[in-house]
Design an enzyme around this catalytic site. Structure first.
Site, PDB file in Angstrom:
ATOM      1  N   ASP A 173       5.340   2.893   4.865  1.00  0.00           N
ATOM      2  CA  ASP A 173       4.641   3.480   4.037  1.00  0.00           C
ATOM      3  C   ASP A 173       3.560   4.539   4.586  1.00  0.00           C
ATOM      4  OD1 ASP A 173       5.821   2.351   1.711  1.00  0.00           O
ATOM      5  OD2 ASP A 173       4.213   0.753   1.620  1.00  0.00           O
TER       6      ASP A 173
ATOM      7  N   LYS B 195       4.726   7.358  -0.167  1.00  0.00           N
ATOM      8  CA  LYS B 195       4.639   7.892  -1.568  1.00  0.00           C
ATOM      9  C   LYS B 195       3.136   8.353  -1.428  1.00  0.00           C
ATOM     10  CE  LYS B 195       7.739   5.332  -3.774  1.00  0.00           C
ATOM     11  NZ  LYS B 195       7.705   3.825  -4.108  1.00  0.00           N
TER      12      LYS B 195
ATOM     13  N   MET C 129      -5.562   1.273  -6.960  1.00  0.00           N
ATOM     14  CA  MET C 129      -5.056   2.646  -7.361  1.00  0.00           C
ATOM     15  C   MET C 129      -5.759   3.217  -8.780  1.00  0.00           C
ATOM     16  SD  MET C 129      -0.882   2.095  -7.041  1.00  0.00           S
ATOM     17  CE  MET C 129      -0.926   0.213  -7.306  1.00  0.00           C
TER      18      MET C 129
HETATM   19  C1  LIG Z   1       0.429   1.011  -3.845  1.00  0.00           C
HETATM   20  S1  LIG Z   1      -0.890   0.049  -3.856  1.00  0.00           S
HETATM   21  C2  LIG Z   1      -0.474  -1.025  -2.363  1.00  0.00           C
HETATM   22  C3  LIG Z   1      -1.123  -2.228  -2.206  1.00  0.00           C
HETATM   23  C4  LIG Z   1      -0.825  -3.273  -1.166  1.00  0.00           C
HETATM   24  N1  LIG Z   1       0.537  -3.796  -1.327  1.00  0.00           N
HETATM   25  C5  LIG Z   1      -1.867  -4.384  -1.006  1.00  0.00           C
HETATM   26  O1  LIG Z   1      -1.338  -5.622  -1.150  1.00  0.00           O
HETATM   27  O2  LIG Z   1      -2.861  -4.143  -0.627  1.00  0.00           O
HETATM   28  C6  LIG Z   1      -2.107   1.093  -2.877  1.00  0.00           C
HETATM   29  C7  LIG Z   1      -3.405   0.907  -3.173  1.00  0.00           C
HETATM   30  O3  LIG Z   1      -3.871  -0.292  -2.337  1.00  0.00           O
HETATM   31  C8  LIG Z   1      -5.399  -0.207  -2.182  1.00  0.00           C
HETATM   32  N2  LIG Z   1      -5.604   0.131  -0.747  1.00  0.00           N
HETATM   33  C9  LIG Z   1      -4.633   0.032   0.126  1.00  0.00           C
HETATM   34  N3  LIG Z   1      -5.253  -0.188   1.366  1.00  0.00           N
HETATM   35  C10 LIG Z   1      -6.519   0.079   1.206  1.00  0.00           C
HETATM   36  C11 LIG Z   1      -7.807   0.275   1.941  1.00  0.00           C
HETATM   37  N4  LIG Z   1      -7.632   0.095   3.399  1.00  0.00           N
HETATM   38  N5  LIG Z   1      -8.872   0.371   1.463  1.00  0.00           N
HETATM   39  C12 LIG Z   1      -9.306   0.124   0.062  1.00  0.00           C
HETATM   40  N6  LIG Z   1      -8.052   0.180  -0.752  1.00  0.00           N
HETATM   41  C13 LIG Z   1      -6.813   0.102  -0.414  1.00  0.00           C
HETATM   42  C14 LIG Z   1      -5.830   1.136  -2.898  1.00  0.00           C
HETATM   43  O4  LIG Z   1      -6.240   0.710  -4.160  1.00  0.00           O
HETATM   44  C15 LIG Z   1      -4.673   1.928  -2.857  1.00  0.00           C
HETATM   45  O5  LIG Z   1      -4.290   2.963  -3.963  1.00  0.00           O
END
Ligand SMILES: C[S@@+](CC[C@H](N)C(=O)[O-])C[C@H]1O[C@@H](n2cnc3c(N)ncnc32)[C@H](O)[C@@H]1O
Length: 471
Positions: A246, A268, A381
């Site tokens: 990803d 994405k 998100m």
């Molecule tokens: C498509 S979702 C994926 C979530 C992922 N599967 C998880 O368990 O963290 C993507 C969202 O995860 C959050 N996210 C992922 N990595 C992050 C990070 N390092 N810091 C803050 N938010 C994060 C944000 O809200 C982002 O828009």
């Protein structure tokens, strides 16, 4: 090489430890992994040694050392500095290998660092030159070798006669074992997938050389910091033929992957052209059907807003084996990184993880329930929909001053944390130019003071923090 590595058979042999303190205990723990008859010589014993004694796992043969006590021993440890010279001399006179703890001159053997996957054992030695290096290497090898590797070796030994009957000697048999230890049979075995294991095994026995179907591991990579990867995720990265990853997977994490693994980015990005989920599924199916071990590397945890369930279903529908390695989800990783307890006595009794956006815009959530006092939730998100989210919550009656903590790029070098109230959320995100992935925590505030937790506070042109305090 001054020291020659070898494995000594201690089955029913006498192994002596002189001394009864911490060092003696460490040696006893090692020897207890073997079938040696362990004998202790010491005036007093450590409590843990006494408990082994009670269990009959070792014997306390004397309080004071005498050379004759070493007769017929297979090896001797001396953990008592005052006795090192006497024990060493007595052991050498009898031709018994001896180790005087921390005294190389009085020792004839040294104990390596050990990675134990009995019956598979890896021993690492630095000839006493760099014990810390030895321990570091050990932890890396620990991470690479699955806990169940020993069972795989034991299963192989149980199969040996059967394989000898059915598979001709020479190249054919070698290639069978290659497939067993390094191919899809091993993967199914380690994943505990009995059905595919039996199928793959039978195919290898009859030399069905049509390419075996590979498998896909859905692996959670955590929020970004490579140190938050699990040992299992690291091992999967080392074993993968193909890594489909990803956008939010940091370069530090791909560094840990096998050098010659094929890497396929399928990130994405919101509001930008990106591969459709069906295209990602097609890639996974194509690679697995070509017999490859595919790691589908996902940010955070595969099952939390990661579409892991959809990919899993698509693969199962094609008869492809899937296993899942959980990862630290962003809400947990970011909270730990900024010192934000997710549940606290007297503050909140539950925490909800929710998404702020759906495919068609603002996600449909029960804003009324979320707006009730005492609710705590982490919004994934949510940055682009932040204005709508706070409007929904305010309409539903949430207290205007409800605390909000936003963590952007959590656990990474460019992490930022911002605090505000729900009423000023949109303004705070805009003023601070939040663009990276962020988690928005509503109803929670960090336990530490803001000064302690702001590694990269946003500043304006005059150097002033532009963070909002909770009103
Ligand atoms: C498509 S979702 C994926 C979530 C992922 N599967 C998880 O368990 O963290 C993507 C969202 O995860 C959050 N996210 C992922 N990595 C992050 C990070 N390092 N810091 C803050 N938010 C994060 C944000 O809200 C982002 O828009």
């Amino acid at each position: 090489m001054r020291y020659f590595p070898l494995f000594l058979d201690l089955d029913n042999r006498k192994a002596i430890i002189v001394g009864g303190g911490e060092e003696a205990l460490r040696k006893a723990r090692l020897l207890l992994k073997t079938k040696a008859r362990i004998e202790l010589i010491a005036p007093v014993l450590h409590e843990e040694l006494k408990s082994y004694l009670k269990e009959g796992r070792l014997a306390w043969v004397a309080k004071h050392f005498a050379p004759a006590l070493l007769d017929d021993a297979a090896l001797v440890y001396s953990s008592d500095d005052d006795l090192h010279a006497d024990v060493s001399a007595a052991a050498r006179a009898r031709g018994i290998p001896v180790n005087a703890v921390d005294d190389a001159a009085l020792s004839t053997f040294i104990t390596p660092s050990i990675v134990d996957r009995d019956p598979v054992v890896v021993a690492i030695g630095t000839e006493g030159t760099a014990p810390v290096l030895g321990m570091g290497l050990r932890s890396r090898i620990e991470a690479l070798l699955p806990q169940t590797l020993g069972s795989l070796a034991t299963a192989a030994s149980g199969l040996r006669d059967h394989v000898a009957e059915r598979v001709p000697h020479g190249n054919r048999r070698r290639s069978f074992w290659q497939r067993f230890f390094f191919g899809s049979i091993r993967e199914s075995f380690l994943a505990g997938d009995a059905k595919n294991y039996s199928r793959e095994l039978e195919a290898a026995l009859i030399d069905d050389s049509s390419p075996s179907v590979g498998r896909v591991s859905l692996v959670g990579a955590g929020p970004g910091d490579p140190e938050l990867l699990t040992l299992k995720a690291q091992r999967k990265l080392q074993e993968a033929d193909v890594i489909v990853y990803d956008r939010l997977i940091g370069p530090g994490i791909l560094e840990l992957a096998r050098r010659d693994a094929v890497r396929i980015p399928v990130g994405k990005k919101p509001f930008e052209p990106s591969p459709k989920q069906s295209e990602i599924n097609t890639i996974l199916i194509r690679e697995a059907k070509a017999g490859r071990h595919v790691v589908r590397l996902k940010g955070g945890d595969p099952y939390i807003f990661g579409r892991g369930g959809e990919e899993q279903a698509a693969l199962i529908a094609q008869g492809i084996a899937v296993d899942v390695v959980p990862g630290i989800t962003a809400a947990l990783g970011c909270a730990a990184s900024v010192g934000l307890p997710l549940t606290q006595r007297g503050q909140n009794r539950s925490i909800t993880l929710l998404t702020g956006t759906a495919e068609d815009g603002l996600a449909d959530q029960d804003w009324k329930a979320l707006a009730k006092p005492g609710q705590a939730f982490a919004i994934y998100m949510g940055v682009n929909a932040a204005g709508d989210i706070s409007a929904e919550l305010l309409d539903a009656g949430i207290d205007h001053a409800t605390p909000v903590t936003v963590v952007e790029n959590g656990t990474l070098a460019n992490e930022r944390v911002m605090m505000c109230s729900i009423g000023s959320l949109w303004e705070t995100l805009t003023l601070n130019g939040v663009e990276g992935p962020a988690i928005i925590y509503v109803g929670l505030k960090p336990a530490k003071t803001s000064a302690d937790i702001l590694p990269f506070p946003a500043r304006d042109e005059t150097g002033q923090h532009v963070l909002r305090a909770v009103s």
